[in-house]
Every structure is written in C-alpha cells, then in structure tokens.
Design an enzyme around this catalytic site. Structure first.
Site, PDB file in Angstrom:
ATOM      1  N   GLY A 129       0.818  -1.212   0.000  1.00 17.09           N
ATOM      2  CA  GLY A 129       0.000   0.000   0.000  1.00 17.09           C
ATOM      3  C   GLY A 129       0.852   1.262   0.000  1.00 17.09           C
ATOM      4  O   GLY A 129       2.047   1.229  -0.324  1.00 17.09           O
ATOM      5  N   ASP A 136      -7.587  -1.661   0.843  1.00 15.52           N
ATOM      6  CA  ASP A 136      -8.235  -0.369   1.142  1.00 15.52           C
ATOM      7  C   ASP A 136      -8.642   0.446  -0.064  1.00 15.52           C
ATOM      8  O   ASP A 136      -9.431   1.381   0.069  1.00 15.52           O
ATOM      9  CB  ASP A 136      -7.281   0.500   1.992  1.00 15.52           C
ATOM     10  CG  ASP A 136      -7.237   0.014   3.423  1.00 15.52           C
ATOM     11  OD1 ASP A 136      -6.400   0.514   4.193  1.00 15.52           O
ATOM     12  OD2 ASP A 136      -8.020  -0.887   3.772  1.00 15.52           O
TER      13      ASP A 136
END
Ligand code: F6P
Length: 321
Positions: A102, A128
């Site tokens: 991420g 996410d």
C-alpha cells in the site's frame, strides 16, 4: 537487467500471490534471476532472500495472503537499517526491486530507489483502495465481495427478527470498502471517515426506514468513522427502541481466494513490472485507470490526492428509501 527481487509489504491482500507469480514467471522468461524477499522490508534488512523458480509459485494463484510473508517494518524508517538493506541487495547484485503493497510500502520503495539507485516498481497491493493513482488496488474487489457475502447472510436474519445491524468494515482513512459494499449490498446507511454524518442524522435515517415499513436496516460503518461501533449501537437502541446488533468483519476481509478481477489486475501489474525493468525502466507505479493497465512516475503517483466519489455516496440516499 539480470537480477531482480520482489517483496510484499504492509497489510496482506488477496491477489498478492498472483502478482508474485507473474513477476517470477515473467522474470525467468526474460532470462532474469528472480529473488523473493521474505517478510517485506524486514526481510531486506535481515537478508532473507530466496532464489525463485517457476515451480516456487506453483498452485498459488488462487491463494489469499502472501507465500513470501509481509510485515509492517518500523525498522526500515531508520536510515542505518536501510543501509544494511542496500548492502544486502548489493551483495546479491540486485538491480531491480518490485514492491507489492500500500501507500507506506510504495513510499518506502521510492526512498530506497532514491538512496540506493536500484530501480523499483510499485504494485498497489492493499484491500483499502486508498492509492489515488489507480482506480482499483489488488485485493479491494475480493474484500468487497467478502463484505457482500456477509451482508446477504445478515440481511436474512435481520429481516427475520425486524432488527437493525451495524456491520463494521476495514478502512481507517479510506471508506471505499464501506462505500462500494454499501451500494452493491443495498445498505440503508453508509458511514465513512471522509463524510461527516452526525449520530442524530443516522438515527433519523433508521427511524425513517422503520416508519416506512422496512423489515430491517443494514448500516455499514468503516472503522475510520469517528464514532465507535459500540456507541453507535447504544444510541440506535436507545433512540429507535429496536434490537440493534453489531458484526465486525475485521480480518475476514483480508483473506480468501482472490476474485477474477483481483487475479487479472495482479497478474497484469506483475507482467508489466518485469517488462519495464527488462527495458531498464524503473521508479514507476503500476495500476489500472479506465480499465487499462498503466504506469506512472512513482513519486508523482504517491502525491496524487484521493477524492471521494460523492455521486456514489448520494446514490445510497436515493436507493435506500
Ligand atoms: O491497510 C489494510 C488494512 O487492512 C486496513 O484496512 C486496516 O485498518 C489495517 O490494514 C489493519 O492493520 P494490521 O493488519 O496491521 O492490524
């Protein structure tokens, strides 16, 4: 480029293994020696390299998680530890590094490249969906489908008991899992970290639902919404008189066999990463924009600002009446 390495970093996500498989097999196809680094940046510091063969990634495409492990490495923030990592890469004569992770992980890749000169490729591996440069991240589609499966099951029991249920999903700063699963799952209310919605308004919406004869209310709450789920339940019980239950999906959203979309996104990104490195191109962030696999300057990609898709959030208000 003759020798590359690949690591997975940060929270794991379904599809990481598919990306790893593409990097390993396309790298070998380009006559490269491919090394996996175990446990992300921790493994870079601790010299945990494994020479990979085509068979190393056999039977992994369909598996969630990451067979080469991942970590959130606080030690990598220390320049002295980064120097140890660079020496380890130098000893193995690694010229290119593929990082699957991420925001924080891709930022680490940018710093590594700046300080060591090693060419890096950033792949968006997180459930996410919080990387602004790409429409989707690897793992997001699988996580949303996990939530949809839970909503369907909870809808059955909530409507049998005229109950409201709060489903807490992951997403500390980015509410995309809640937003997309809320729309696709037909939730009555979606609570996001990006949108201020006072508790009074939440109570009002649930009361409206009860008054217009709704059999149940499904409230999807991202963990980053600033009111705790326990407080939300307490207020809803008190104000509506209904029996309100809480389901926290937590790490269920991080596991599971990756969906078709995540397998394709992961594979396409992994293939592109090796193609670019084989041409001596580095420091790119790879992702999907308008259905196409793209690569952008890594530093610029990480500066891109995410904005909530307001129109989707408005849709919920219309569709949930
Ligand atoms: O970044 C992905 C994520 O799953 C978030 O949605 C969640 O808040 C966080 O990781 C949990 O972090 P950890 O796995 O370190 O507990």
């Amino acid at each position: 480029m003759k020798r590359i390495a690949v690591l997975t970093s940060g929270g794991d996500s379904p599809g990481m293994n598919a990306a790893l498989r593409a990097v390993v097999r396309n790298g070998i196809e380009h006559d490269m020696e491919v090394f996996a680094v175990h446990s992300g940046y921790e493994g870079l510091i601790d010299n945990k390299f494994e020479r990979m063969s085509r068979r190393s990634v056999a039977d992994t495409l369909q598996r969630g998680g990451t067979i080469i492990k991942t970590a959130r490495s606080k030690r990598f923030h220390d320049p002295e530890n980064r120097k140890i990592a660079y020496k380890n890469l130098e000893k193995l004569k690694i010229e290119g590094l593929v990082v699957i992770g991420g925001n924080g992980s891709l930022e680490g890749a940018r710093i590594l490249s700046e300080e060591s000169g090693i060419l890096v490729m950033g792949l968006p591996g997180t459930i996410d969906n919080d990387l602004a440069y790409t429409d989707y991240t690897i793992g997001f589609d699988t996580a949303v489908n996990t939530v949809l499966d839970a909503i369907t099951k909870i809808r059955d029991t909530s409507s049998s008991h005229d109950r409201s249920t709060v489903i807490e999903v992951m997403g500390r700063h980015c509410g995309d899992i809640a937003l997309y699963s809320g729309i696709a799952g037909g939730a009555e209310v979606v609570l996001l970290p990006e949108v201020e919605m006072p508790l009074e308004e939440v109570v009002e919406k649930v009361k409206e639902g009860i008054e217009c004869g709704k059999l149940h209310n499904i409230i999807i709450k991202a963990e980053g919404y600033p009111v705790s789920s326990q407080e939300l339940i307490r207020v809803l019980k008190k104000e509506t008189g209904q029996d309100v239950k809480l389901v926290v999906l937590s790490y269920l959203q991080r596991g599971g066999s990756p969906t078709f979309r995540d397998r394709m996104l992961a594979t396409d990104c992994g293939m592109m990463a090796v193609e670019l490195l084989s041409q001596g191109i580095g420091n790119r962030a790879i992702g999907e924009v308008n259905g196409k696999i793209v690569h952008l300057d890594l530093a610029k990609a990480l500066k891109a600002k995410r904005s909530l898709r307001e129109e989707l959030f408005q849709e919920i208000h219309i569709l949930s009446k």
